[in-house]
Design a protein around this motif. Structure first.
Motif, PDB file in Angstrom:
ATOM      1  N   LYS A 222       0.707  -1.504  -0.214  1.00 50.38           N
ATOM      2  CA  LYS A 222       0.309  -0.033   0.192  1.00 50.38           C
ATOM      3  C   LYS A 222       1.053   1.313   0.185  1.00 50.38           C
ATOM      4  O   LYS A 222       0.836   2.368  -0.909  1.00 50.38           O
ATOM      5  N   PHE A 223       2.311   1.328   0.402  1.00 44.62           N
ATOM      6  CA  PHE A 223       2.931   2.283   0.858  1.00 44.62           C
ATOM      7  C   PHE A 223       3.469   2.715  -1.342  1.00 44.62           C
ATOM      8  O   PHE A 223       3.841   3.899  -1.354  1.00 44.62           O
ATOM      9  N   ASP A 224       2.781   1.616  -1.835  1.00 43.77           N
ATOM     10  CA  ASP A 224       4.207   1.594  -3.634  1.00 43.77           C
ATOM     11  C   ASP A 224       2.949   2.391  -4.134  1.00 43.77           C
ATOM     12  O   ASP A 224       3.352   2.574  -5.187  1.00 43.77           O
ATOM     13  N   GLN A 225       1.804   1.881  -3.944  1.00 44.91           N
ATOM     14  CA  GLN A 225       0.379   1.956  -4.290  1.00 44.91           C
ATOM     15  C   GLN A 225       0.041   3.275  -4.958  1.00 44.91           C
ATOM     16  O   GLN A 225       0.153   3.213  -6.851  1.00 44.91           O
ATOM     17  N   PRO A 226       0.573   4.448  -4.298  1.00 44.46           N
ATOM     18  CA  PRO A 226       0.540   5.963  -5.378  1.00 44.46           C
ATOM     19  C   PRO A 226       1.563   5.894  -6.225  1.00 44.46           C
ATOM     20  O   PRO A 226       1.107   6.487  -7.611  1.00 44.46           O
ATOM     21  N   VAL A 227       2.216   6.230  -6.040  1.00 48.10           N
ATOM     22  CA  VAL A 227       3.878   5.800  -6.912  1.00 48.10           C
ATOM     23  C   VAL A 227       3.932   5.155  -7.564  1.00 48.10           C
ATOM     24  O   VAL A 227       3.990   5.145  -9.209  1.00 48.10           O
TER      25      VAL A 227
ATOM     26  N   ASN B 198       0.588   5.951 -10.768  1.00 51.41           N
ATOM     27  CA  ASN B 198       1.515   7.421 -11.041  1.00 51.41           C
ATOM     28  C   ASN B 198       2.172   6.781 -12.009  1.00 51.41           C
ATOM     29  O   ASN B 198       2.321   7.447 -13.391  1.00 51.41           O
TER      30      ASN B 198
ATOM     31  N   GLU C  98      -4.383  11.603  -1.445  1.00 56.15           N
ATOM     32  CA  GLU C  98      -3.485  11.130  -3.044  1.00 56.15           C
ATOM     33  C   GLU C  98      -3.120   9.839  -3.110  1.00 56.15           C
ATOM     34  O   GLU C  98      -1.696   9.124  -4.098  1.00 56.15           O
TER      35      GLU C  98
ATOM     36  N   TYR D 164      -2.773   7.498  -0.586  1.00 56.75           N
ATOM     37  CA  TYR D 164      -1.821   6.895   0.790  1.00 56.75           C
ATOM     38  C   TYR D 164      -3.557   6.386   1.566  1.00 56.75           C
ATOM     39  O   TYR D 164      -4.497   7.178   2.132  1.00 56.75           O
TER      40      TYR D 164
ATOM     41  N   LEU E  82      -2.942   3.232   6.677  1.00 54.06           N
ATOM     42  CA  LEU E  82      -0.974   3.117   6.565  1.00 54.06           C
ATOM     43  C   LEU E  82      -0.642   3.963   7.739  1.00 54.06           C
ATOM     44  O   LEU E  82      -2.001   4.804   8.638  1.00 54.06           O
TER      45      LEU E  82
END
Ligand code: SF4
Ligand code: SF4
Ligand code: SF4
Lengths: 381, 439
Positions: free
Chosen positions: A334-339, A342, B87, B89, B93
């Motif tokens: 989930k930390f990777d998801q937005p990047v 994009n 954004e 997230y 988290l």
């Protein structure tokens, strides 16, 4: 169109549905069965020790009850589900477990399993968080320790010769899997995503030589046949952690998509890098299972280019979009998801993120979203 | 749930030393803001990065975890977290990380520190220093916001420890781990040498490690003093005192701070000055506190219950006889010995040994605990993990009433006053039936 799928081997599906049966049979014959999970544990070492590597999986959709007496509910339900199977005694046929330091939850699983359900053999394989010469050396030493502990549990010496043989057997399987994947570069693909998933899940529960026969049989049954999938289906790549159940792939394929490629464990992530044993098989394992292995728990770089491999894979397989499967409470993905989103979108690859708790219980809503996404992809060009 | 204004927002501390932390923190933020204004680099760090080393490089720092607590306490965290969620997230988290992500977003949107940022804000970093201890979000969060917004040099110090059942006395195992951990610490030093253009002063680092050990010894002695009945110092005070421990370790100021705390607590014990006039129940708090509603501890006190001890941020018994002439090796050795202490207690939950069920059992016995409150913080798995397991072990080995409070460390949207009060009231009723046994 006649479905060539009907002519294909039905064995993988049956094995996948009842995936512990063969391992139980072998256990009854006195074979030692070692359960493991995640892509950091080399099954080659277990094979070389004369034991059977068995990929631990959950039972997707089974409500969490027993596990919650030991584990918090705000944790990855896939891992909790695996643990629940252990607590219920469904993994009693395992002689031992090897659990790596993958994400936090997998790491926790080791201690809890060992505490509440102590198997005859339990080994923790530590995994560094970054890739550097020192961390590669550390991982290699971890592999050496795993090797020693398997030797002492199995009462065998894992000679270089044995290890090389195991590597070449597993590599041969990797090569055949790659061949099958390659057949899905064509359109329509020669086998569906569902078939591929079942084959790989089945293969992760049987000895490597039996998987080898299964792969051969699958390749033979496909022969030179053209693909069985409706031409209009949108080709997609499925991204996620573990895919140990074909439910989601079936859902996508029933909704008008064709999962021609994945970036998941048990899928390409575990089969992508065929290691050349060379003179130093441990070095090859170290490379395959750590240095080149892309689990998001390992922080490689902060550049968004770290997802370029996905774009390349997508291009090679002429994929129109990417569907990401994210487990609730999963930190690494989930930390990777937005990047990731994009980066893919910048590369012209639409991205659909699905969230689940390892039940597909919201599959109605999920189905609608998948369908809308696939329709959008179909209209794309 | 709660957009309602909670009645627990403000907390009153019992000790003067804990009350002084506010000022210390304000000075800390001012110092890094000034450094940034004067063009000196500021690092953003996650706990686990050794402050002793930062200090030797004279590097100013901001700590997003601490900033998360500050924003939570000033009711600004929701604002930042919503920006992060916008954004993409996930609200699952770590709320500290989401807070920092939203802060970055707003900083970029308005081209500078948001005017209403708590503590004057965190200056834009020149570098990031993180590590792998305790949790994935610590490394993954920094990776995400560096990729997304910051694009600055980053170092991840990867410290590894063995898991449950390992033989910590095995010299081969120890050599394997220490070699790697020492390499990682040197990696940080090389990174800082490159970033700051100055060389490591080893003698200064030895001194900083000595200061750190001295502060830890004092802190540990305070933990020991807190076994006294009535409790001289409650958990809400200890939670303030983590500031000098986590961020200022290695400094003389931190040693002085803990000396002052030690003197004050000892004086309270000698004069039987308790947190409340009539201590009816002694609570063990397990987990991170809800920084946005620290008044919950005062509420417990109003019902006669004092949180006499907590497991989070516990400083284990001091280690002695470490060769400080080689400070990098000493840092690694100290880490190993602390982990060994946890392994002795039982480290079935994680490699870091931050959280040991054995520690909970030990505290229940040694601190005359009447009831255990597990604060299940939804967005932090690392520290919540193992509470169910520990509660189960308690049930089997040491019956003591247990309460699970579910909320978060920085996200007040998970909180409801009425729900929390209801649970506490029912819990204290149960505690009450057993409390007499302690006497
Ligand atoms: S991607 Fe998931 S299954 Fe694969 S190694 Fe990482 S944590 Fe394990
Ligand atoms: S889905 Fe996430 S939390 Fe679950 S095993 Fe995979 S990486 Fe870990
Ligand atoms: S330990 Fe928990 S609160 Fe701290 S950074 Fe990790 S996830 Fe966040």
């Amino acid at each position: 169109m006649a479905l060539q799928g009907e002519e294909k081997s039905a064995q993988p599906a049956a094995l996948c549905d009842n995936r512990s049966e063969r391992a139980r049979e072998l256990a009854a014959q006195g074979k030692k069965i070692i359960g493991y999970l995640c892509g950091f544990v080399p099954p080659e070492l277990i094979t070389a020790a004369g034991m059977v590597p068995y990929r631990i999986t959950g039972v997707m959709g089974e409500p969490l009850v027993e596990a919650l007496d030991y584990f918090e509910p705000n944790a990855c339900n896939y891992v909790l589900n695996c643990f629940q199977q252990a607590i219920k005694g469904r993994y009693d046929f395992l002689d031992g477990i090897v659990i790596p330091h993958a994400c936090d939850t997998v790491q926790r699983l080791y201690g809890l399993w060992k505490f509440w359900k102590p198997p005859a053999y339990a080994h923790f394989l530590n995994v560094p968080t970054t890739v550097s010469p020192a961390s590669i050396r550390f991982f290699r030493e971890e592999l050496e320790m795993l090797k020693e502990s398997l030797e002492s549990f199995g009462g065998v010496e894992i000679t270089d010769q044995r290890l090389k043989e195991a590597l070449s057997l597993h590599n041969e399987n990797r090569r055949l899997v790659a061949e099958l994947y390659g057949m899905r570069k064509e359109h329509p693909p020669a086998l569906t995503g569902g078939e591929m998933t079942r084959l790989l899940v089945a293969g992760a529960g049987i000895p490597a030589d039996e998987f080898h026969s299964l792969l051969k049989e699958m390749l033979r049954s496909i022969g030179g046949n053209a693909g069985s999938v409706d031409e209009k289906k949108a080709r997609v790549l499925l991204y996620g952690c573990v895919m140990d159940d074909a439910g989601l792939v079936d859902l996508i394929e029933a909704g008008g998509g064709s999962v021609v490629l994945d970036d998941t464990c048990i899928g390409t992530r575990s089969f992508g890098t065929a290691g050349d044993a060379g003179d130093d098989p441990m070095e090859a394992l170290c490379r395959m299972y750590f240095a080149d292995f892309l689990c998001p728990k390992v922080v490689r770089s902060c550049d968004e280019e770290r997802f370029e491999y996905l774009v390349q894979m997508a291009r090679e397989y002429r994929v129109k979009g990417v569907i990401g499967y994210f487990m609730a409470w999963c930190d690494p993905h989930k930390f990777d998801q937005p990047v990731l989103r994009n980066y893919l979108e910048k590369a012209g690859l639409p991205f659909l993120a699905l969230e689940d708790d390892y039940t597909l219980s919201s599959s109605g809503a999920m189905q609608n979203r998948v369908q809308a996404f696939l329709e959008m992809l179909q209209q794309k060009d | 749930m709660s957009e309602e204004k909670s009645e627990f927002r403000k907390a009153v501390r019992s000790t003067e030393t804990a009350r002084s932390v506010n000022q210390i923190l304000m000075d800390w933020y001012s110092k890094s803001l000034l450094a940034s204004k004067e063009g000196r680099p500021v690092a953003w760090c996650m706990v686990g990065a050794p402050p002793e080393i930062l200090k030797v490089f004279d590097l100013d720092s901001s700590w997003p975890e601490n900033y998360g607590t500050a924003c939570a306490a000033r009711q600004m965290a929701v604002h930042y977290m919503q920006l992060a969620e916008g954004e993409g997230y996930s609200p699952d988290l770590c709320s500290y990380e989401r807070n920092a992500i939203g802060y970055c977003r707003e900083y970029l949107d308005i081209g500078g520190i948001p005017p209403d940022a708590p503590q004057g804000g965190m200056p834009w970093p020149a570098m990031l220093i993180t590590n792998s201890t305790v949790c994935d979000p610590r490394s993954k969060g920094f990776q995400a916001f560096n990729a997304h917004y910051l694009h600055v040099p980053m170092y991840t110090m990867d410290i590894q420890m063995p898991h449950y059942g390992a033989d910590m006395q095995d010299p081969k195992l120890k050599a394997h781990y220490l070699r790697y951990n020492i390499d990682q610490i040197w990696g940080l030093i090389r990174f800082l040498e490159e970033q700051t253009g100055t060389k490591l002063n080893e003698a200064a680092l030895s001194e900083a490690v000595a200061n750190s050990l001295a502060a830890q010894r004092l802190m540990w002695e305070v933990h020991e003093l807190r076994k006294a009945v009535p409790s001289p110092m409650p958990s809400e005070d200890q939670f303030s005192c983590i500031v000098p421990m986590l961020y200022m370790a290695g400094s003389r100021e931190a040693v002085d701070f803990f000396q002052k705390l030690h003197d004050e607590v000892r004086n309270r014990v000698e004069n039987r000055i308790g947190v409340i006039p009539e201590e009816k129940y002694r609570i063990l708090w397990v987990g991170i506190p809800p920084w946005f509603n620290m008044g919950i501890f005062n509420y417990l006190e109003s019902l006669g219950a004092v949180s006499a001890m907590e497991t989070t941020y516990y400083v284990h018994a001091p280690v002695a006889d470490v060769d400080l002439s080689r400070p990098v090796e000493a840092i690694a050795e100290i880490g190993w010995r602390k982990a060994s202490q946890v392994h002795t207690l039982g480290a079935e939950l994680s490699t870091e040994g931050l959280f040991s069920p054995g520690l909970v059992l030990k505290f229940v016995r040694e601190y005359a605990i009447d009831g255990v409150i597990f604060h299940r913080v939804l967005s932090c798995r690392a520290i919540s993990f193992g509470q169910a397991h520990t509660a189960r072990r308690l049930r089997e080995e040491l019956p003591v009433p247990v309460l699970f409070l579910e909320s978060d460390m920085a996200d007040p949207r998970t909180w409801s006053d009425s729900r929390i009060k209801g649970s506490i009231s029912a819990f204290l009723d149960i505690v009450d039936t057993g409390a007499g046994k302690r006497a």
